[in-house]
Design an enzyme around this catalytic site. Structure first.
Site, PDB file in Angstrom:
ATOM      1  N   GLY A   1       0.813  -1.216   0.000  1.00 19.82           N
ATOM      2  CA  GLY A   1       0.000   0.000   0.000  1.00 19.82           C
ATOM      3  C   GLY A   1       0.842   1.260   0.000  1.00 19.82           C
ATOM      4  N   ALA A   2       0.495   2.209  -0.862  1.00 15.13           N
ATOM      5  CA  ALA A   2       1.218   3.478  -0.925  1.00 15.13           C
ATOM      6  C   ALA A   2       0.306   4.634  -0.538  1.00 15.13           C
ATOM      7  CB  ALA A   2       1.831   3.689  -2.309  1.00 15.13           C
TER       8      ALA A   2
ATOM      9  N   TYR B   1      -1.040   6.998   2.950  1.00 20.28           N
ATOM     10  CA  TYR B   1      -0.260   7.797   3.897  1.00 20.28           C
ATOM     11  C   TYR B   1       0.686   6.924   4.717  1.00 20.28           C
ATOM     12  CZ  TYR B   1      -3.483  11.606   2.857  1.00 20.28           C
ATOM     13  OH  TYR B   1      -4.203  12.574   2.219  1.00 20.28           O
TER      14      TYR B   1
ATOM     15  N   ASN C   1       1.704  -1.454  -4.850  1.00 14.87           N
ATOM     16  CA  ASN C   1       0.499  -0.604  -4.867  1.00 14.87           C
ATOM     17  C   ASN C   1      -0.285  -0.857  -6.145  1.00 14.87           C
ATOM     18  OD1 ASN C   1      -0.925   1.529  -3.347  1.00 14.87           O
ATOM     19  ND2 ASN C   1      -0.621   2.733  -5.199  1.00 14.87           N
TER      20      ASN C   1
ATOM     21  N   GLU D   1     -17.175  17.465   5.106  1.00 14.54           N
ATOM     22  CA  GLU D   1     -16.243  18.119   4.180  1.00 14.54           C
ATOM     23  C   GLU D   1     -16.779  18.085   2.751  1.00 14.54           C
ATOM     24  OE1 GLU D   1     -12.208  16.508   4.890  1.00 14.54           O
ATOM     25  OE2 GLU D   1     -11.836  18.489   5.738  1.00 14.54           O
TER      26      GLU D   1
END
Lengths: 405, 405
Positions: free
Chosen positions: A10-11, A13, A37, A170
């Site tokens: 996983g790439a 955070y 990833n 948001e």
């Protein structure tokens, strides 16, 4: 002596921060580092609500992995993880498999729909670049269609956002800014458009300071957002939703239901042989999985208790990046033969939610509440800070957010 | 003495030019002028291929009628014409009716689908602002969907344009420029996208000089457009089309069929009591309807024979605007009690087709062929000229097209 194999899954955070920290701490002869990833880019998951509302372009919210990873030290594999087999020190990918001596699981979150009928099939999600830009296009498309039909369909102009938590709010903030622009572009009366938030708790932003909640309600209601709190989503079809409030059901016709109310850890964690607690690995203070000493877990797949509140830390970018720093330090220590591992301690830098381009609210410096324009500047500082930690000043200049006066 | 009532139907090239010329020629005491139009804006019908391809914004291709019409002299009614009743000197609108002493019919074109099964229901058209921006959004939406599905659908990336005439070719030119940008935005390999033109005649651009046709084919094929000439469209569904060539049928799967192969006069003309020839009024040289002396017809609803070629003049903006000038002159003459009416004579300023932002081809100054970048400059000059004639230099500065170096 054979170099140890470190594989990072996983790439996001967590994974990307672990990788860039590790490539500084280790020389090319210390270890073989492999980053896996699905895409050849990292995306800013905390900016996706802007992509989904159409207020920033998808490209602004991502950057190429090769721009921040040193490919002379790190082997990058673009592939999708199929399963993690920690008893065999092996990871199965769609197009191959990888053996490891040390593994970092940083596979992030996926949407949780809690078995609500029709939700996973019919609701839009703000999960990744693909789903976010699809939502933007879907809204645009319905506005474009509206004036092309003799029988006008209100479903095209009703937008329902399920969930009044951080992401939902948001997104509402961006949407409230974007809708007037879309109305102008497609000759639609702003008063015809409904933006409806559905939240099951008695208030939006559960857990936030009441003054911040009040500020947020005022800001969004002034821009035409309707709130239905204490209302449960009972079902979702392509043509609308059913909600239940105070025992009464209401149908809301809409072609656009956005689900922003639940996330869970990537389900590969639950399916792996790792010991887990409702899908997350309850890691030791040094971030290793209790059942497998050579497996680290960071970010949304890791479960760490906040001793003050006696609740788990929420899945945020800030926490993932802080965990990644500890993980990189501990991995480098082990590879170099040390045994002084660090324990993770959360250093709360504050929380700021954007409410559109020029508005925001949150808490910083421990307990200082901030609102409005100055908070929106602070929010951009926070966004730029995470770019800086991963890619330095060059990345900030390329992808950063700045107020243009 | 009662002022005569002049009613002008349509604010396209013909109707709007008639209005702005007439408001200069007549004083407020000479006549009551009423302009009826469905929208409160005029759009540049010759720019719609750019809106449809997404290379200019819808707003760039239109302007408010009040920006060019003098509302102290002209009464503007935003409404849709339901029927023309020339025997009663009356026009029925959706929300009322208007009596007139003199009528100008300038209601433009609509698509002709020649009874091809499924075409009017399933094909996209480049007819007006609404349909053009819908087509843009439809293409964007399919590109956005492509990477959100596990089973990739080639139908989303195949775009079929029916018709290799002026509009079809101009749209292909824009599309050929736009597709690489879309591929970049949505992470799609350009080689996966097919742009297919289907033309029934043995060549595209029938009636054009062979050298211009050759140039156009080269320019578009170099940018990946496939041509199927001598091929008839036999049917259209939401999932694809069937074409027939040399007696053999071929299915092409596509979610995006664009019909740019046929236009006819607004069908209100055929339904009115005006004498017509296949839907158009074969006007007298002074542009009055032979059956009704107080009705003028200009633009795509008027039929005028080109004596040199023994064919009717094609429906173009250039001709509509030239007719409008004669119409305004003759109307003003009649209102002022004169009887020296002008006859329409076409003054051919040339024809230039755009092939994307920086390419074009055509004939100007009688027989001079032009190609490429210089032709594209000339095309922009022509586009700006029509703005200038309707709205003066102010409108050119606001909406004009300029090459930015």
């Amino acid at each position: 002596m054979k170099k140890p194999n470190i594989v990072i899954l996983g790439a996001g955070y967590g994974g990307l921060t672990t990788t860039v920290k590790l490539q500084k701490k280790l020389g090319a002869n210390d270890a073989q580092i492999t980053l896996v990833n699905k895409h050849d880019y990292h995306y800013e998951a905390t900016w996706l609500h802007e992509v989904a509302a159409g207020t920033i372009s998808p490209d602004h919210a991502r950057f190429a992995i090769k721009d921040v990873v040193d490919l002379s030290k790190v082997n990058f594999v673009q592939d999708t993880v199929v399963s993690i087999q920690p008893d065999d020190n092996k990871v199965i990918l769609e197009d191959g498999e990888l053996e490891y001596d040390y593994l970092v699981v940083a596979l992030g979150f996926e949407a949780a729909t809690f078995g609500i009928p029709g939700l996973s099939e019919n609701a839009f999600m703000i999960n990744n670049i693909n789903s976010s830009r699809l939502l933007r296009e879907h809204i645009d498309y319905n506005f474009a269609m509206y004036n092309n039909e003799i029988e006008k369909k209100q479903e095209r102009l009703n937008i329902v956002v399920g969930g009044g938590g951080f992401t939902g709010i948001e997104f509402l903030g961006e949407l409230a800014n974007r809708i007037p622009e879309l109305c102008k572009e497609y000759d639609i009366d702003r008063d015809k458009v409904r933006i409806i938030n559905v939240e099951g708790a008695p208030t939006i932003l559960p857990g936030f300071d009441p003054q911040l909640v009040e500020y947020t309600l005022n800001s969004l209601e002034a821009r035409g957002v309707e709130f239905k709190v204490g209302a449960l989503l009972k079902g979702c079809t392509p043509e609308g939703i059913v909600i239940e409030k105070d025992g009464e059901q209401e149908e809301i016709p809409t072609f656009t239901t956005v689900w922003a109310a639940g996330v869970r850890a990537n389900s590969l964690v639950e399916q792996s042989g790792l010991e887990h607690n409702r899908g997350k690995v309850e890691v030791k203070p040094d971030l290793r999985a209790p059942s497998h000493e050579n497996v680290f877990v960071v970010g949304d797949c890791a479960l760490i208790w906040n001793k003050e509140t006696e609740r788990p830390y929420p899945p945020t970018a800030q926490i993932a990046m802080q965990e990644a720093e500890v993980c990189a330090h501990n991995l480098a220590t082990i590879v170099k033969g040390g045994d002084e591992l660090e324990s993770f301690e959360f250093n709360n830098m504050g929380t700021v939610a954007s409410l559109g381009h020029n508005d925001a609210m949150g808490v910083v410096f421990g307990d200082k509440k901030i609102f409005g324009w100055s908070a929106s500047i602070m929010k951009k500082v926070i966004d730029n800070r995470s770019l800086f930690k991963i890619g330095g000043i060059g990345l900030v200049l390329k992808k950063g957010k700045f107020n243009i006066f």
